[in-house]
Design a protein around this motif. Structure first.
Motif, short mmCIF file in Angstrom:
data_model
loop_
_atom_site.label_atom_id
_atom_site.label_comp_id
_atom_site.label_asym_id
_atom_site.label_seq_id
_atom_site.Cartn_x
_atom_site.Cartn_y
_atom_site.Cartn_z
N LEU A 15 -5.20 -7.98 2.06
CA LEU A 15 -5.35 -9.15 2.94
C LEU A 15 -4.73 -8.87 4.32
O LEU A 15 -5.29 -9.22 5.36
N ARG A 16 -3.58 -8.21 4.29
CA ARG A 16 -2.91 -7.86 5.55
C ARG A 16 -3.83 -6.99 6.43
O ARG A 16 -3.99 -7.25 7.62
N LEU A 17 -4.43 -5.98 5.82
CA LEU A 17 -5.31 -5.08 6.57
C LEU A 17 -6.52 -5.83 7.13
O LEU A 17 -6.91 -5.66 8.28
N LYS A 18 -7.11 -6.66 6.27
CA LYS A 18 -8.29 -7.43 6.67
C LYS A 18 -7.96 -8.32 7.86
O LYS A 18 -8.69 -8.35 8.86
N MET A 19 -6.83 -9.03 7.77
CA MET A 19 -6.47 -9.94 8.85
C MET A 19 -6.08 -9.17 10.11
O MET A 19 -6.41 -9.57 11.23
N GLY A 20 -5.40 -8.04 9.91
CA GLY A 20 -5.03 -7.21 11.06
C GLY A 20 -6.26 -6.79 11.85
O GLY A 20 -6.27 -6.83 13.09
N SER A 26 0.85 -1.19 0.00
CA SER A 26 0.00 0.00 0.00
C SER A 26 0.88 1.24 0.00
O SER A 26 1.96 1.24 0.58
N ASP A 27 0.38 2.32 -0.63
CA ASP A 27 1.11 3.59 -0.53
C ASP A 27 0.65 4.38 0.69
O ASP A 27 1.05 5.53 0.89
N LYS A 28 -0.22 3.76 1.50
CA LYS A 28 -0.59 4.38 2.78
C LYS A 28 -0.62 3.31 3.86
O LYS A 28 -1.68 2.93 4.36
N PRO A 29 0.58 2.83 4.20
CA PRO A 29 0.67 1.67 5.10
C PRO A 29 0.18 1.97 6.52
O PRO A 29 0.44 3.05 7.05
N ASP A 30 -0.53 1.01 7.07
CA ASP A 30 -0.91 1.07 8.48
C ASP A 30 0.16 0.31 9.25
O ASP A 30 0.22 -0.92 9.21
N THR A 31 1.02 1.03 9.96
CA THR A 31 2.15 0.40 10.64
C THR A 31 1.86 0.14 12.11
O THR A 31 2.77 -0.10 12.89
N ARG A 32 0.58 0.18 12.48
CA ARG A 32 0.25 -0.10 13.88
C ARG A 32 0.41 -1.58 14.22
O ARG A 32 0.37 -1.97 15.37
N PHE A 33 0.52 -2.41 13.18
CA PHE A 33 0.78 -3.82 13.44
C PHE A 33 1.77 -4.31 12.39
O PHE A 33 2.00 -3.66 11.37
N GLU A 34 2.40 -5.48 12.66
CA GLU A 34 3.48 -5.93 11.79
C GLU A 34 2.94 -6.71 10.60
O GLU A 34 2.45 -6.14 9.66
N MET A 35 3.05 -8.01 10.63
CA MET A 35 2.55 -8.84 9.53
C MET A 35 3.01 -8.29 8.17
O MET A 35 2.20 -8.09 7.27
N LEU A 67 -5.27 -7.17 15.77
CA LEU A 67 -3.85 -6.84 15.94
C LEU A 67 -3.61 -5.33 16.02
O LEU A 67 -2.50 -4.90 16.27
N ILE A 68 -4.67 -4.54 15.76
CA ILE A 68 -4.46 -3.09 15.65
C ILE A 68 -4.72 -2.40 16.98
O ILE A 68 -5.80 -2.52 17.56
N ASP A 69 -3.71 -1.71 17.47
CA ASP A 69 -3.83 -0.94 18.71
C ASP A 69 -4.46 0.41 18.38
O ASP A 69 -3.85 1.28 17.79
N LYS A 70 -5.73 0.56 18.74
CA LYS A 70 -6.48 1.75 18.33
C LYS A 70 -6.02 3.02 19.05
O LYS A 70 -6.44 4.12 18.71
N ASN A 71 -5.20 2.87 20.06
CA ASN A 71 -4.71 4.06 20.77
C ASN A 71 -3.44 4.64 20.16
O ASN A 71 -2.95 5.66 20.62
N LYS A 72 -2.91 3.94 19.16
CA LYS A 72 -1.67 4.43 18.53
C LYS A 72 -1.97 5.48 17.48
O LYS A 72 -2.98 5.40 16.77
N GLY A 105 4.84 -13.04 0.01
CA GLY A 105 3.98 -13.71 0.97
C GLY A 105 3.93 -13.00 2.29
O GLY A 105 4.69 -12.05 2.53
N LEU A 106 3.00 -13.45 3.13
CA LEU A 106 2.96 -12.95 4.50
C LEU A 106 2.46 -14.06 5.41
O LEU A 106 1.88 -15.03 4.95
N SER A 107 2.71 -13.86 6.69
CA SER A 107 2.36 -14.90 7.65
C SER A 107 1.25 -14.39 8.54
O SER A 107 1.38 -13.35 9.19
N ILE A 108 0.14 -15.16 8.57
CA ILE A 108 -1.03 -14.76 9.36
C ILE A 108 -0.96 -15.46 10.71
O ILE A 108 -1.04 -16.69 10.78
#
Lengths: 596, 596
Positions: free
Chosen positions: A407-412, A285-294, A417-422, A323-326
């Motif tokens: 897929l990463r976002l959906k699984m996150g 993504s050109d707008k990565p959500d880095t609040r979680f890894e994966m 996995l997403i810390d909403k306070n970050k 690939g990525l690991s879920i």
């Protein structure tokens, strides 16, 4: 009567004082022969009490219903033991009314003024003035006001001048669809509402204003599929004699102050810089959500010679494998994995290869095609643990990146996995100058054609694929807050870019003639940025939709159910403008408007 | 290179320091083997010096022409004796350049960047980015920025919330002509650009926001005869639970702060209040210029029985006789007096009666018709002195008031009676609710139909002529800066007003349905005001025209010669909008656009 203050602001310090307040009846309770009313204004709620001892006032109060408008005077007192409400800022006090004036009445409302009520959006928008009375809405707009105030204060401090640009401009064929306004004095000619003040702010730099800003309304006549509006607000700025870091520094300072003011968050600056290539590779993504890894990993090199023919064929044709690991995905059922396959299919992927990681190693019907060291490389590069599910896409780069990114976002989200306070801010930088338009078989500007290439970048067809731009996007938690670029300030560079985009001199002159002229007359180096103000406010307010921070939004059908805009106009009006409606649709064709 | 500061800001305190500045070449002089350049940015001018000793820089500097863009570094020094320029803020210092970078070049300009150059407005607007470089323009826009900043700060301090209202609204047949925007999703329907946020700000009060403001762009598709623009900016505010004095007080405080900030003037508050009737009687205008006297007096009672049949006939038919005394006008020739007669004729007056006041008494060919005590009454009531010219109009009230009001202004200017250093503010109050529309033979709202009548005012056809409104206009030096009113907040009063205006229930519902609905649901008492922001800035900048404080204005033909807006659009665009151009005019019909 003079107001002593807002309802929600009184505390124990005012006990014993005679006060006058105005407000709306939020609720009424009759208890033990006494009438209790929660009186509401934009600041909050104050409990007011009508005692039977004051006969005149009490009798008048008996007629009061919800949403009546009152003016009351009385003495503030401590609430009696046992009636204190610790959840209300004014919960320790109440006003014993000695004087009442009913300023206006109200019939029963079409829906309840409550933060929890479920009402159709159509009805809420039709009675927007009632819906906006909800305390959550009042808070949102007070916050929006404070955010815009803080932005202005900051930009004033930084030496920016607020300069207004026109709303009645010229239509340009680039970008989104324009709203048009027929010109009464020039039949057949049209003004266009601005998609952004882009060209005008560049002109202001050529005019020597050095630092410009505006909190500007912009217009795009596009279908409102996502959370969009026909008109939206952006924080728009431009600076002279600057490079990328200068502009990014201004925005970092701005966001730091805004987040402190609005949500009392201390955000760290400078933000992380991530190249576009890196963002696409690691986060798809050109707008990565880095609040979680994966994170996504590329295996094109490692699996070049694997025995799995699907991968081998793709790689042979110049495609890629990533690939990525879920986490904990090894427990997914076959149908759950099929659903994932279907999901990435929406992004064009023709399949999803997978391996379950167990204590005994990798398991799936494709594992047999891989050498043990290939499996080990995959596991170690992804940091996959026993119990995880490793998935792969093999295809052309765009499909792989978008599919795995989604897929990463959906699984996150689904795996929590997403810390909403970050608040994870970052800059995406080093964007490509151009992207290939398959349909038109030509290069298009990735940002806009005024974006400057990096210093020393060759602007040739051969280098078009690799040429990088001085462009930057600021991203928060996977949402693009805004973006901008250093602009081209030399007309010979601008000409090279137009050449590469196959825009002829005549077409360029027709579209952007005055900007090109302006660049020849001593244009300074300059650059700027635009932030989506509605989106920023929605994020700060914790709202999903920008409609919750826009006072009078339109529906997805581009209609305002309150005013019934848009609407038919008189023949006289159209005649004066020299236009005619081609096909007048039946009102039934616009179901939003059937109450007009 | 990092900028040390703006060119115009350096003083002797920085002597000896190495500084870097950016700017445009305002002028170049070669003198005694040295190159002197006035380097200009938005703050002003700094003299920079290229000495032949620094060969590389000097040679590069030889190529520099007007309006080149430079980045220079050097040491600031005291100017040598005899070269100090006391007219320049930086006139005691100069920068000896050690490092030069030419950031951009410029060909010769189509006109000179100078405050004194005479260029056609058409050409100046075409190259607006060059014209805006003039120091006077830079000052105007810095001032406009500071004024808007001060207004916002003041309104923030006063508890107002900035809330944005829509630009894509609904056309209403009241008021001026609307700009229309075809709705792509609803062919045959149109949005309209707002003439003001009037209805939305009232809705915001019903929604409980208590105090709203916006510095809002507004649109009126009217012919640009006077100094008007298609789009203009107004300071727009609305408050709940207020009466007239509350709103006027807010505006007085606002103007006090703005005038202090912008022109360091201490203006006295509260402003004088003058009734509409008084203003029309004494000054023949609802926006009186009180910087000079020459007040109008009514003689209808005193001359009721005069022997002058022209006056007697007018008075018998219910008309009026008023006059004013023009200082030193007794010396006017017959043809000068004829010119005055012609002037008042433009306002409908069919003649101008006059008397010269001399040491020997009144002289003219009508004096014989008046009794001596009548003459004495005239002279004493007008305070006329020997050498003055007394003039009279006798007609219906409107013609007399307008004619004498205009004549008073004209003579005030021509005789130099106006002190240009005065800021004479006043409020015109007690406006009539209605005015009679002769053509349509019905009452019209003098302000707008939401204006509240004074308390206890009967809203009957019989009382329509006398009914007064809670309306107020703020006037500065004969210019209406703005106005507003307390609004009707009870739907039954609104209905009475509509009845009196012959607006049927159906028509009212069609036009203002949602406001009427909103009033029924607990609307608070509320009122507001709007100030013309462009006019305010022009007054503060000492400019005659608002075009000098608008970055990109349109010409009187509603055209922007820079961008060539408005312009033709593609057939595809029109088809998507479901409209067609009826008569496509030849480009020749729009002479402003021949360079398109």
């Amino acid at each position: 009567m003079k107001r002593s203050g807002y309802c929600g602001d009184f505390r124990e310090a005012s006990i014993g004082k005679e006060l006058s307040v105005f407000g709306w009846v939020h609720s009424r309770r009759d208890h033990g022969g006494v009438i209790f009313i929660d009186l509401r204004d934009r600041s909050g709620i104050l409990q007011i009490v009508f005692q039977p001892e004051n006969k005149e006032t009490f009798c008048a109060a008996e007629h009061i219903r919800s949403e009546y408008v009152l003016s009351v005077t009385g003495v503030l007192r401590q609430r009696p033991e046992g009636t204190i409400n610790p959840n209300m800022p004014t919960g320790k006090v109440e006003l014993v009314v000695s004087k009442l004036e009913i300023l206006n009445a109200s019939p029963a409302l079409p829906f309840e003024i409550s933060d929890y009520v479920e009402t159709s959006e159509e009805l809420r928008l039709k009675y927007r003035y009632l819906d906006l009375r909800r305390p959550a809405f009042q808070k949102n707009f007070i916050m929006r006001h404070n955010v815009s105030k803080e932005i202005r204060n900051y930009l004033n401090d930084e030496g920016f001048l607020e300069i207004e640009t026109p709303f009645l401009g010229k239509s340009t064929p680039e970008g989104a669809r324009d709203f048009l306004v027929p010109a009464r004095l020039h039949h057949g000619s049209f003004y266009a509402l601005p998609q952004s003040p882009q060209i005008f702010k560049q002109i202001l730099m050529v005019a020597g204003f050095d630092k410009y800003y505006q909190i500007a309304r912009c217009f795009r006549d596009e279908d409102l599929r996502a959370d969009r509006q026909l008109e939206f607000t952006q924080v728009d700025l431009e600076m002279s004699f600057v490079e990328e870091e200068d502009v990014m520094g201004v925005i970092e300072g701005l966001l730091k102050r805004v987040f402190k003011t609005a949500v009392n968050a201390d955000i760290k600056t400078p933000f992380e810089r991530m190249s576009y290539a890196d963002a696409m590779l690691r986060f798809g993504s050109d707008k990565p959500d880095t609040r979680f890894e994966m994170e996504i990993k590329d295996f094109s090199a490692e699996l070049k010679n694997s025995g799995f023919s699907v991968f081998a064929n793709v790689l042979a044709k110049g495609g890629i494998v990533r690939g990525l690991s879920i986490p904990k995905g090894a427990s997914f059922s076959r149908s759950e994995i099929d659903a994932l396959t279907k999901f990435v299919g929406e992004y064009g992927a023709r399949g999803l290869a997978w391996m379950k990681i167990t204590d005994a190693g990798a398991e799936s019907n494709i594992v047999k095609y891989f050498k043990e060291e290939e499996i080990q490389t995959i596991i170690s590069k992804l940091g996959a643990k026993s119990g995880d599910l490793v998935v792969f896409l093999a295809d052309e780069e765009k499909v792989v990146a978008q599919g795995l990114g989604a897929l990463r976002l959906k699984m996150g989200k689904e795996l929590g996995l997403i810390d909403k306070n970050k608040f994870n801010f970052l800059w995406v930088v080093d964007f490509p100058m151009f992207e290939w338009d398959k349909e038109e078989r030509r290069w298009q500007a990735l940002h806009h054609p005024f974006t400057s290439p990096k210093d020393g970048e060759a602007l040739t067809q051969d280098n078009a694929k690799n040429a990088k731009a001085k462009a930057y996007d600021v991203v928060l938690n996977g949402v693009e807050l805004g973006g901008g670029s250093i602009r081209i300030h030399r007309s010979e560079v601008q000409k090279q870019v137009f050449d590469l985009l196959n825009i002829t001199d005549d077409a360029a002159k027709e579209k952007f003639g005055f900007l090109l002229d302006a660049l020849t007359y001593g244009a300074p180096p300059h650059g700027g940025v635009a932030l989506g103000f509605d989106r920023l406010c929605a994020l700060l307010a914790g709202e999903e939709s920008i409609r919750e921070v826009i006072a009078f939004p339109k529906t997805q059908k581009a209609v305002d159910p309150m005013s019934n805009a848009p609407a038919a106009v008189s023949e006289k009006q159209l005649k004066e403008l020299g236009v005619r409606v081609v096909v007048k649709q039946q009102p039934a064709a616009a179901p939003d408007k059937k109450e007009a």
